[in-house]
Motif scaffolding. Sequence first.
Motif, short mmCIF file in Angstrom:
data_model
loop_
_atom_site.label_atom_id
_atom_site.label_comp_id
_atom_site.label_asym_id
_atom_site.label_seq_id
_atom_site.Cartn_x
_atom_site.Cartn_y
_atom_site.Cartn_z
N VAL A 13 55.56 33.77 52.70
CA VAL A 13 55.89 32.37 52.94
C VAL A 13 57.40 32.16 52.76
CG1 VAL A 13 55.55 30.02 52.16
CG2 VAL A 13 53.62 31.57 52.27
N ALA A 14 57.92 32.75 51.69
CA ALA A 14 59.35 32.60 51.45
C ALA A 14 60.14 33.15 52.63
CB ALA A 14 59.73 33.34 50.17
N ALA A 15 59.72 34.31 53.12
CA ALA A 15 60.41 34.90 54.26
C ALA A 15 60.30 34.01 55.48
CB ALA A 15 59.84 36.28 54.56
N THR A 16 59.14 33.36 55.63
CA THR A 16 58.96 32.47 56.78
C THR A 16 59.93 31.30 56.70
OG1 THR A 16 56.63 33.01 56.70
CG2 THR A 16 57.26 31.18 58.09
N ILE A 17 60.09 30.78 55.50
CA ILE A 17 61.00 29.65 55.36
C ILE A 17 62.43 30.06 55.73
CG2 ILE A 17 61.98 28.04 53.69
CD1 ILE A 17 59.21 28.16 52.29
N GLN A 18 62.80 31.22 55.27
CA GLN A 18 64.13 31.70 55.66
C GLN A 18 64.23 31.85 57.17
OE1 GLN A 18 64.87 35.24 53.46
NE2 GLN A 18 65.13 34.11 51.54
N ALA A 19 63.14 32.34 57.76
CA ALA A 19 63.16 32.53 59.20
C ALA A 19 63.33 31.19 59.91
CB ALA A 19 61.87 33.20 59.65
N ILE A 20 62.65 30.17 59.38
CA ILE A 20 62.80 28.84 59.98
C ILE A 20 64.25 28.41 59.89
CG2 ILE A 20 62.18 26.40 59.74
CD1 ILE A 20 59.43 27.32 58.80
N GLY A 21 64.84 28.66 58.73
CA GLY A 21 66.25 28.32 58.56
C GLY A 21 67.11 29.01 59.59
N ARG A 22 66.81 30.27 59.84
CA ARG A 22 67.63 31.00 60.81
C ARG A 22 67.44 30.43 62.20
NH1 ARG A 22 66.43 36.97 60.58
NH2 ARG A 22 67.20 36.91 62.70
N CYS A 23 66.21 30.11 62.54
CA CYS A 23 65.97 29.52 63.86
C CYS A 23 66.76 28.22 63.98
CB CYS A 23 64.49 29.22 64.07
SG CYS A 23 63.52 30.70 64.27
N ALA A 24 66.75 27.45 62.90
CA ALA A 24 67.41 26.16 62.96
C ALA A 24 68.92 26.32 63.15
CB ALA A 24 67.13 25.39 61.68
N THR A 25 69.50 27.31 62.49
CA THR A 25 70.94 27.47 62.68
C THR A 25 71.26 28.00 64.07
OG1 THR A 25 70.67 29.52 61.51
CG2 THR A 25 71.82 27.78 60.35
N ASN A 26 70.41 28.86 64.58
CA ASN A 26 70.72 29.47 65.86
C ASN A 26 70.46 28.55 67.04
OD1 ASN A 26 71.36 31.69 64.40
ND2 ASN A 26 69.42 32.74 64.79
N ILE A 27 69.47 27.71 66.90
CA ILE A 27 69.09 26.88 68.04
C ILE A 27 69.27 25.43 67.64
CG2 ILE A 27 67.25 26.33 69.66
CD1 ILE A 27 66.12 29.13 68.79
N GLY A 28 70.36 24.84 68.08
CA GLY A 28 70.72 23.49 67.65
C GLY A 28 69.64 22.48 67.95
N LYS A 29 68.95 22.69 69.06
CA LYS A 29 67.97 21.73 69.54
C LYS A 29 66.91 21.43 68.48
CE LYS A 29 64.78 22.67 72.58
NZ LYS A 29 64.12 23.31 73.73
N VAL A 30 66.52 22.45 67.78
CA VAL A 30 65.39 22.25 66.87
C VAL A 30 65.83 22.05 65.43
CG1 VAL A 30 63.81 23.55 68.30
CG2 VAL A 30 65.13 24.73 66.56
N ARG A 31 67.14 21.90 65.23
CA ARG A 31 67.59 21.86 63.85
C ARG A 31 66.93 20.72 63.06
NH1 ARG A 31 73.56 22.27 64.02
NH2 ARG A 31 73.02 24.31 64.84
N ASP A 32 66.87 19.56 63.70
CA ASP A 32 66.29 18.42 62.97
C ASP A 32 64.81 18.62 62.69
OD1 ASP A 32 68.69 17.26 62.84
OD2 ASP A 32 68.42 16.04 64.66
N THR A 33 64.11 19.14 63.70
CA THR A 33 62.69 19.40 63.50
C THR A 33 62.49 20.33 62.32
OG1 THR A 33 62.81 19.65 65.88
CG2 THR A 33 60.64 19.84 64.87
N CYS A 34 63.26 21.38 62.29
CA CYS A 34 63.11 22.35 61.23
C CYS A 34 63.41 21.72 59.89
CB CYS A 34 64.06 23.52 61.44
SG CYS A 34 63.63 24.55 62.81
N LEU A 35 64.46 20.95 59.87
CA LEU A 35 64.87 20.34 58.62
C LEU A 35 63.76 19.43 58.10
CD1 LEU A 35 67.28 20.60 56.89
CD2 LEU A 35 68.34 18.70 58.06
N ASN A 36 63.20 18.64 59.02
CA ASN A 36 62.11 17.77 58.60
C ASN A 36 60.95 18.56 58.05
OD1 ASN A 36 63.45 15.48 59.23
ND2 ASN A 36 62.63 15.36 61.33
N GLY A 37 60.64 19.61 58.75
CA GLY A 37 59.55 20.46 58.30
C GLY A 37 59.82 20.99 56.91
N LEU A 38 61.03 21.44 56.71
CA LEU A 38 61.37 22.02 55.42
C LEU A 38 61.32 20.97 54.32
CD1 LEU A 38 64.27 24.36 56.53
CD2 LEU A 38 62.05 25.06 55.67
N VAL A 39 61.76 19.76 54.68
CA VAL A 39 61.74 18.71 53.67
C VAL A 39 60.31 18.41 53.25
CG1 VAL A 39 62.20 16.28 53.27
CG2 VAL A 39 63.91 17.70 54.36
N GLN A 40 59.41 18.46 54.24
CA GLN A 40 58.01 18.26 53.89
C GLN A 40 57.53 19.31 52.91
OE1 GLN A 40 55.70 17.99 57.46
NE2 GLN A 40 56.94 16.25 58.14
#
Lengths: 418, 1116
Positions: free
Chosen positions: B423-450
Motif C-alpha cells: 500500500v505504501a508503495a502504491t501511494i508513492q506510485a500515485i505521487g509519481r503519477c501525479a507529478t508526471n502527469i499534470g492533468k491528474v494532479r488534483d485528482t491524485c491529491l484529493n485521493g491522497l487527502v482522503q
Amino acid sequence: MIHSLFLINCSGDIFLEKHWKSVVSQSVCDYFFEAQEKAADVENVPPVISTPHHYLISIYREKIFFVSVIQTEVPPLFVIEFLHRVADTFQDYFGECSETAIKDNVVIVYELLEEMLDNGFPLATESNILKELIKPPTILRSVVNSITGSSNMGETLPTGQLSNIPWRKAVVKYTNNEAYFDVIEEIDAIIDKSGSTVFAEIQGVIDSCIKLSGMPDLSLSFMNPRLLDDVSFHPCIRFKRWESERVLSFIPPDGNFRLISYRVSSQNLVAIPVYVKHIISFKENSSSGRFDVTIGPKQNMGKTVEGVIVTVHMPKAVLNMNLTSTQGSYTFDPVLKVLTWDIGKISPQKLPNLKGIVNLQSGAPKPEENPSLNIQFKIQQLAISGLKVNRLDMFGEKYKPFKGVKYITKAGKFQVRT
Amino acid sequence: MSASPAYSEEKGGSSSLGEPEYGHDPASGGIFSSDYKRHDDLKEMLDSNKDSLKLEAMKRIVAMIARGKNASDLFPAVVKNVACKNIEVKKLVYVYLVRYAEEQQDLALLSISTFQRGLKDPNQLIRASALRVLSSIRVPIIVPIMMLAIKEAASDMSPYVRKTAAHAIPKLYSLDSDQKDQLIEVIEKLLADKTTLVAGSVVMAFEEVCPERIDLIHKNYRKLCNLLIDVEEWGQVVIINMLTRYARTQFLSPNQNESLLEENPEKAFYGSDEEDSKDDKPDAASLVKRKPYVMDPDHRLLLRNTKPLLQSRNAAVVMAVAQLYFHLAPKAEVGVIAKALVRLLRSHSEVQWVVLQNVATMSIKRRGMFEPYLKSFYIRSTDPTQIKILKLEVLTNLANETNISTILREFQTYIRSMDKDFVAATIQAIGRCATNIGKVRDTCLNGLVQLLSNRDELVVAESVVVIKKLLQMQPSQHSEIIKHMAKLTDNIQVPMARASILWLIGEYCEHVPKIAPDVLRKMSKSFTGEEDIVKLQVINLAAKLYLTNSKQSKLLTQYVLNLAKYDQNYDIRDRARFIRQLIVPTEKSGALNKYAKKLFLAQKPAPILESSFKDRDHFQLGSLSHLLNAKAVGYQELPDWPDEAPDPSVRNVEEETIFLIESHIGLLGELREVPEWTKCTSREKRKEKVEKPFYSDSEGESGPTESADSDPESVSESESESSSSSSESGSDSGSRGEESGDQSEEEEEEKKKKKKGKEGPRKEQEQVKKGKKKPPQDEGKGGSESSWEEGSVSESSSSESDSGSEAEESQSEPESKRRTTPPSSKPAPKASRKGTKEISLLDLDDFTPVPPQPASSPAVVSTSLVTDLEGLTLTNASLAPTMLSPVFSTMKTYELLHRMAGEGLSVEYYFNRQPFPPDPHMVAVQIQFSNNTESEVKNLRVSEPKLVSGMRIQEFQEIESLAPGDTASVIMGIDFCDSTQAANFQLCTHSRQFYVSIQPPVGELMAPVFMSENEFKKEQSKLTGMSEITEKLTLLDKCQSDHTIVQRVTAAANVSRVPCGADNEYRFAAKTVTSGSLILITLEQKEAARAHLTVNSEKMVIGTMLVQDISQALAQ
C-alpha cells in the motif's frame, strides 16, 4: 559461473552442498538466512543477494531453497533457469523434488550435479542425455545391480550429445507406438467487484507424451493456428515451418515433454466460465461480519465445470467463521486465515452457496478491505480458446502410431476482487 | 535407492563422530594418527577387491561430502581406486578427488598418470572425463600437464572432447593466469571450430579469459551468428551477450539518425521477412541516393538470427535476446521483445522478479513498447510483495495521459490491500503519477487527502509524505489541505510523516498564519519525546515562524532552541546553535542575519519523483550488475557506439566456415534463415564441398580423402582469393561511400571470389579455358540453346558467371535485391574483376568438348523416390483452374550431374512448364539421364532430400536400369515454396550416390494465369506500394518488335499475356506455384526506346528478382 550450490530446507538446515570450483564455506549462507529472516515470508526472499565476496542467487521449490554462490558477473536468469532445471531433473528422476527424495538418493544427486555442470558452466541438461549417463533409480534396477554388480552409469557418450537433435536418443523401440497430446489452457483473470472482467487472458500449453520407435518426424497442425498470439517452443520445433505454415513440425524427444506454451491474446474476448455473487461485509463496531458467496456457471460451452475450489485469504482480524454450504465442504485455517471451500461439480440447477457469520477479534478495527476470492476449476474436453488440433502426420517411420488429443481448461490465476 | 542406507548410516553414524573432524588439519599427515580408526571400515571396503564393496564405500563417502562433512583422511585409500574398472566407482572417485585434491596436493599427484592414460583412451567419453577431472584438480604443479592436455584435446576428433577442452581453459586460467597467452591461442583455435557443441563453451572461455580480445571474434562473427540457433541454450546466452558487446564496438548506432525513424516502422513491419533489409532498398535507395545511415549487413544478420530465439523456452535466452535488441536494434524494432518478456511473467516467481526489474528499466526508456501489455502488469493479491512492488513500478512508468485513469482505478484497489508495504508503495506510485502527469494532479491529491483519514497509520504517514512533495509544486491553492494535515499531528505517530507535516507548515506558514504557532506550541510540549528527524523539523518550524511572525512565536522559539541546545543528539544541538545565530539578531551575528529570511524562506524547487530504475540502462540489461545497480566483479562494460564504424571487412572469411552452416540444414537448419549473401546461384557447389568435412567432423573420424583434399585446396584458394580481392578492394573502396548498398555487395562479391578461387584450381586442371565469356549471350534466358550449353557444368558455370559478369550477378537473388543502381553504372569494379578473373577462372562458353580429369568427386548420382514425403499436403487454397499451360518455350536445360562427375552418367534437367498433376503446388522438372558408361546403370532414384523448411519433393519412379548409351527422361515435382532456394537431394544408382541440387530461376516458380484487362487492372490496383517494383530500361533495337518482347518475357518467366488496349503496353500475369500469389507484369514502352517495367506482387522478393530477370532478358 556457478561456484557452489547449497540446498537448504525450511528450517534452515543445509542438507547438501556441492562445489564446482574451490570450496566455499557454508558460512556464506548466513547472508541468506539474514535475508530470509528479513523477508518474513519465503516468497519474499530476494532471489539475488549481494554479499561482500559473493553473490547468492536462489530459488525456492518444493520447500527447498536452492542457493547458488556466484563470484563474477553472470546473467541472473541464467542461474535461476538452471537451478529450476536442476529441480526439474530431480523431479524427473525421483518422482518428486523433496528433501527426503534428495537425501535418499544423495549419490545420484551428486552424480547428476557433476554431469550437469562443469566448472560451473552447464554441460548436459537434457534429461534424455542425463538418463543415458546416469540411469534413474528403480527398485528393480537396484536389486539387479546388487546381484550382478553392474552399474548405473553409462559407459559411452550418450548419442544425443553429438547429434543435431540432442533431445532424442538414437535407438528407441516400443511395441505400442503412441503419441498423446494434452492441450491444457489456463484462464488468468481478474474480475472486479461488479463482476466485470478487468483482465483476462488464456495461457496454454501442449504437453506431449510420445512413445514412438525410431526417428519419427511429426507434424501437428491446427484448425485455427492464428489464435496463438505468442508461442514458445521446445527446441525440437522447426521455427521456420511454423513461421511460414503455422504447422508444428518436429522430431520429438522420447517420453513426456512440453511441446509449446502459448498465449491467446487478450484482444480476443476470453470467455469466463463461472460467475461469483458475493456479499462480504464487516459491521462497524461489532465483532462480526457477513459472508455469502454463490458461484454459478457461465459461458461454459455446455460442459460441466468441475473441481471447483474457492480459496479466500481472510483479513487478519478474522477469528473464526461459522458457515453453511449447500454443496461441498469448507475449512478455515485460523492460523493462516485461509478459507477453503471445496465444491466439486457445479450443477446449474442448484447453485452452490456458502454463507454465514464471520467472527472478528473484538476491539480490532473493522478490516477495510474485502478479501479476494481465488477460484480453481477444471473443464474437461474443452479448450476455452477454441484451439483445435487438426491432424498429426508422421513421416520417417512406417508403422501406424496411436494418436490422441485431450483438451482441458483450468483456472490459472483466477481472482475475483470483492 | 541403493544409496539410502549409506546416507542414513552416515547421518546416524558419523555425525556423532563428526564434530572433532573440523578441528583436524588434513594436511598435517594426521591420516595415520589416531584418526586412523575412524573410517576403518570404509578403508577396508575400499581396499577389498570386490567392486560392490568399493562402490558401497564410495557412496557413503560421497554422502559425507554432500553433507559437508570432512572425509579428507580417506584420501590415500580412495585415490588408489582411481584406476578401478567399475565406471561408477571411478566416477565417484573423481568426485572425491576434485573435492579434496586442492588440500592434498602431493597425494593427488598419484592419480595424474591415470588421467594421462585416460586422455589417450579410444572412448571419447573417457578421454573427455579424464580431461575434465585433470583440469578440475587445482594443483599448480600440474599446470604444464594440463596445458599440454588442453592443447591436445583442442584438436581431438571428437567435438565432445573439444568442448571439454574449452571448459578446461578457464579452469587452468584461474589456476595460473600466466598461461593466458597460450590459452588465448587455444581459444582462437577453438573459436574457429565449426560444431555447435563447441561454440558455446569456447565463447564462455573467451569471456572468462580474454574478453578484451574482441579481434578474435571478427573472423568468427558470421559463423557464430549463423550457428547460434543450433547451439545449446546455455551457450546461446553467453554468445548473445558477447555478441552484444561486440556489436557495440563494431557497428554504428542504428538510432543516430532521426531521419531514419520515418523509415523504420516499415522495416519493422516487414521485419519477419528475411529479406527485410533488402526489400525497401530498390525504391528507398532510388529516392535517396545517399542515405546517411545504412545498417551494416552483419549487424542485420545478428538481429535477424537472434530473433527466433525470443521463442525459446529458456527464460535466460529470451532475456539475452531482449537485451540484445534493446541495446542494438533500431528503435522501431525493439518492440518485438515486449511480447516475449511479458510471456516470461508467467514463469517462476524468481524469473518474474528478474524480468520485471529489466522491464522496469526498459519501460522508462521505451514506454510505448509495453503499453499494449499494460494489463499484464496488474497485480494480484496473491503475488509476493516484491513482485507487487516491481509491477507497480512498471505500471507507474507506463502511465501517461491516456491510460492514467485506468491505472488510477487499479491503484485504488491496491490501496485497500492487506499488504501494507505494498500500500505504501502504491501511494508513492500515485505521487509519481501525479507529478508526471499534470492533468491528474488534483485528482491524485484529493485521493491522497482522503487517505489521510485512513485507519492505518502507515497509509496515512505515507500519504503525508507524498502529499508534502505534491504540495510543493503549487502550495498556494492548498491551504485547506495543509490545515487538515496540521490536525493530524495530534494522532499520527510515524516520525517521517510528522516531520513532513511540520516542514509543510513551516514552509507555508503564511498560508496558515493562525494554525502554525499553535502547532509549534504543541510540538514544543512534546519536543523531548520526539524522534530526531521530527526534532529537526520542529526547530525548522520555529525558525521560520520566528522570521514571519515573531510576535507570537518568539518565546516558543527560544524555548525550543533551549531544549535543543541540551539534546542528546549533536546534530540537533548543532542545528539549534546554528539557527540561533542566524535568526536572533545579536551584535556578533552580523551580516548573515539580514538574509535569514531569504535563507529560510527561499523558493525551494519541488522534488522530482522519479523511478529508481532511471539510468540503470547503462548496465547491460539482464546482467547481474544491472540487477544490483552496482558493478559486479568481472562485469564487462557495454561500450558506447563508435562514431566511425571500424572496417567491416575484418569479418570476411574464407567461405568454408560460413557455408558449413548451410550444409547442415538437415533438421535444425530450417530454423535458420540463411544469410542473404549465401544464397547465390551456385549454392549447390558450396554445399557439396562443405558437407563432407562437416559430417566427418561430427562423427569423430575425419573422412580421409575428402578433408585431406580440401585442405591444400583451401590454401591455394585463399591465395588466389587474396590476390583477387586486393585488386578488387582498390576499386571498390572508391565506390563505397557513394552507394549505400555497396558495401554489402562487395562482401558478396568477395565471397564469390573466394568461391571462385576455390574452384579455380580444380577447374584449371580439368578444363581448357575459354575466352572471356560475355554476359549478354550467355546469361540471356532468351531461349537460345547456346546459352545453356554453358550450363552443362552447372556448378562451375554458376560460380563462374557470378564473378564473370555483372549481368549474371544481378540475376542471382541477393544481388538483384541489393542492387541499387543499374549494373552498367559500375564500370570500375567490373573491369578490375575481369582482370583477375582471367587468371583463376574458366570461361565456359564452349567448355563442352574438353574432358575434365575426374577429380575425386564427392558429389554423385542417383534417382529414387522417398515416398514418405508424399503425405505432406498443403491445405492452402489450390490454384485457380484458370491456369494455362505454358505459352511457349524453348526450354533451357540445366546440368544436374556432369558426366565426369557422374562417372559417365550425365543428368540434365529443364523446367517443362507443365502443371504437375499429382500436386498443383509443385513445379514440374523434367530430368533427362544419359548413360555414357560402358555398363548398365541400375536403380536410379532419389534419396535423402535435404530440403529447406516447407520444401517438398515428389520423386520420380525409380528407373530400373539404363543401358549404356541410352537416355531416359522422367518428371519430378518440387515445391519450392516460392523461393529460389535450391532443392538438394542425392541421386543414387546401384553403386554410387551423388549430391545434386536443383535451383529454379525465379521465372519458373510461377504458372501462367489468364485474366481480362479489367481483372488485371483491378488486381494491380490492389498491389501497389511496397508490392510494386518499377524499373526503367532501354530497349535495344532488336527488341523493339512486339514479337521479340513477348517472346523474351515469356522465356524469362512462365507467364501468360494479358490483352491490352494500348499498343505501347504489354501485360503478363502469373501466379506463384505454391502460394498462388498473383504476379502482374506491365511493360510500357516510352519514346526513344525507353521503357518502364513494373511488377506487382505481394511476394516482393519474387517481384524484385523477376524485374531483374526480365530486364536482363530484354537487354540482350
